[in-house]
Design an enzyme around this catalytic site. Structure first.
Site, short mmCIF file in Angstrom:
data_model
loop_
_atom_site.label_atom_id
_atom_site.label_comp_id
_atom_site.label_asym_id
_atom_site.label_seq_id
_atom_site.Cartn_x
_atom_site.Cartn_y
_atom_site.Cartn_z
N LYS A 194 0.20 4.24 -0.43
CA LYS A 194 -0.44 5.45 0.12
C LYS A 194 -0.09 6.65 -0.78
CE LYS A 194 -0.35 3.27 4.61
NZ LYS A 194 -0.39 3.38 6.05
N GLU B 287 -6.26 -4.91 9.90
CA GLU B 287 -5.20 -3.95 10.22
C GLU B 287 -5.55 -3.21 11.52
OE1 GLU B 287 -2.93 -2.67 6.44
OE2 GLU B 287 -4.71 -1.44 6.59
N SER C 58 2.58 -2.38 10.34
CA SER C 58 4.02 -2.51 10.62
C SER C 58 4.60 -3.88 10.26
CB SER C 58 4.32 -2.15 12.08
OG SER C 58 3.97 -0.78 12.33
N GLU D 204 -7.18 4.89 7.22
CA GLU D 204 -6.92 6.31 6.93
C GLU D 204 -8.10 6.94 6.19
OE1 GLU D 204 -3.11 5.61 5.16
OE2 GLU D 204 -2.37 5.00 7.13
N GLY E 140 1.78 2.04 10.81
CA GLY E 140 2.76 3.12 10.75
C GLY E 140 3.41 3.44 12.09
N HIS F 134 -9.78 1.46 4.08
CA HIS F 134 -8.55 1.60 4.87
C HIS F 134 -8.81 2.54 6.05
CE1 HIS F 134 -4.50 2.70 6.05
NE2 HIS F 134 -4.12 1.55 5.49
N ASN G 91 0.88 -1.17 0.00
CA ASN G 91 0.00 0.00 0.00
C ASN G 91 0.92 1.22 0.00
OD1 ASN G 91 -1.85 1.99 0.39
ND2 ASN G 91 -2.45 1.35 2.46
P1 PGA Z 1 2.30 0.13 7.68
O1 PGA Z 1 0.90 0.40 6.95
O2 PGA Z 1 2.84 -1.16 7.11
O3 PGA Z 1 3.17 1.31 7.32
O4 PGA Z 1 2.03 0.02 9.13
C1 PGA Z 1 -0.01 -0.63 6.66
C2 PGA Z 1 -1.24 -0.09 6.02
O5 PGA Z 1 -1.67 1.02 6.37
O6 PGA Z 1 -1.82 -0.72 5.13
#
Ligand code: PGA
Length: 251
Positions: free
Chosen positions: A11, A167, A213, A97, A173, A95, A9
């Site tokens: 982003k 997730e 992560s 976000e 993150g 997601h 992803n």
């Molecule tokens: P991350 O993000 O691996 O940076 O924690 C995962 C995601 O948001 O899909």
């Protein structure tokens, strides 16, 4: 046997030239049988990277969002058909976000899921709890609600086009990963929910990815769990070697 998937992803990262280079570096790496790599790209990159990858059996392209309407006056949005017409086969939906910053809720996401599948694409449906919910012991209940409201309007044949990404928001993150035991516990529960609704066979065929992560040094342990079928990888998908190491955690 269900499909293992490592999805990146990206982003809102990389300009077009940087994205092409990253995709090229990933595509030139070796792939593994039965592990599908999906690249979740910014909309501006979909066409170019799709052309670069071509008709690969082991790498597919995903958009990170789309609108549920077929077309119309929705300034700034992209439709399922637009995404499809440039070669993407997946759309990441729901997601955290998008839920947090763009106020998407299960009801809206459910509409998007339906449009994506009716449009002939596959949905990667994200779910997961925030920290206070887990601390209160309500994480399974919350994820059950997200799965039910976001997905269970689908009939069984449409549901087969869904990949689930669990997730936990507190792990995204942050560098804090859910432990393999925590991931397995939730994935098992999700599979049970699917079995109850669509039957064991559909549940056994559904790929459930873990996200939050995932890094080259923790992916193997997570992917070894019997109900963890791969990962949705954010930060670590932006560096080709590390991402390929995550892909190879299955070997
Ligand atoms: P991350 O993000 O691996 O940076 O924690 C995962 C995601 O948001 O899909």
């Amino acid at each position: 046997m269900r499909q293992f998937i490592v999805a990146g992803n990206w982003k809102m990262n990389t300009n077009y030239a940087e994205g092409l280079k990253l995709a090229e570096d990933i595509a030139s790496g070796s792939m593994i049988d039965n592990v599908l790599v999906v690249l979740g790209l910014p909309a501006t990159h979909l066409m170019g990277i799709s052309q670069l990858i071509g008709k690969s059996a082991s790498i597919k392209i995903a958009a990170q969002n789309c609108h549920y309407e077929k077309n119309g006056a929705y300034t700034g949005e992209i439709s399922v058909d637009m995404v499809k017409s440039v070669g993407a086969e997946y759309v990441i939906l729901g997601h955290s976000e998008r839920r947090e910053y763009f106020k998407e809720n299960d009801e809206l996401i459910a509409k998007k899921v339906k449009s994506v599948i009716e449009g002939g694409l596959n949905a990667i449906y994200c779910c997961g709890e925030k920290l206070p919910v887990r601390e209160a012991g309500n994480h399974i209940k919350l994820v059950a609600k997200q799965i039910k409201q976001g997905l269970f309007h689908l009939d069984a044949s449409d549901f087969k086009k869904v990949v689930i990404a669990y997730e936990p928001v507190w792990a995204i993150g942050t560098g804090v990963t859910a432990s393999p035991v925590q991931a397995q516990e939730m994935h098992y529960e999700i599979r049970q929910m699917i079995a109850k609704k669509y039957g064991t066979e559909v549940a056994q065929q559904t790929s459930i990815l873990y996200g939050g992560s995932v890094k080259p040094d923790n992916a193997k342990e997570l992917f070894m769990q019997s109900d963890v079928d791969g990962g949705l990888v954010g930060g670590a998908s932006l560096e080709a070697n590390g991402f390929l190491k995550i892909v190879h955690s299955f070997s």
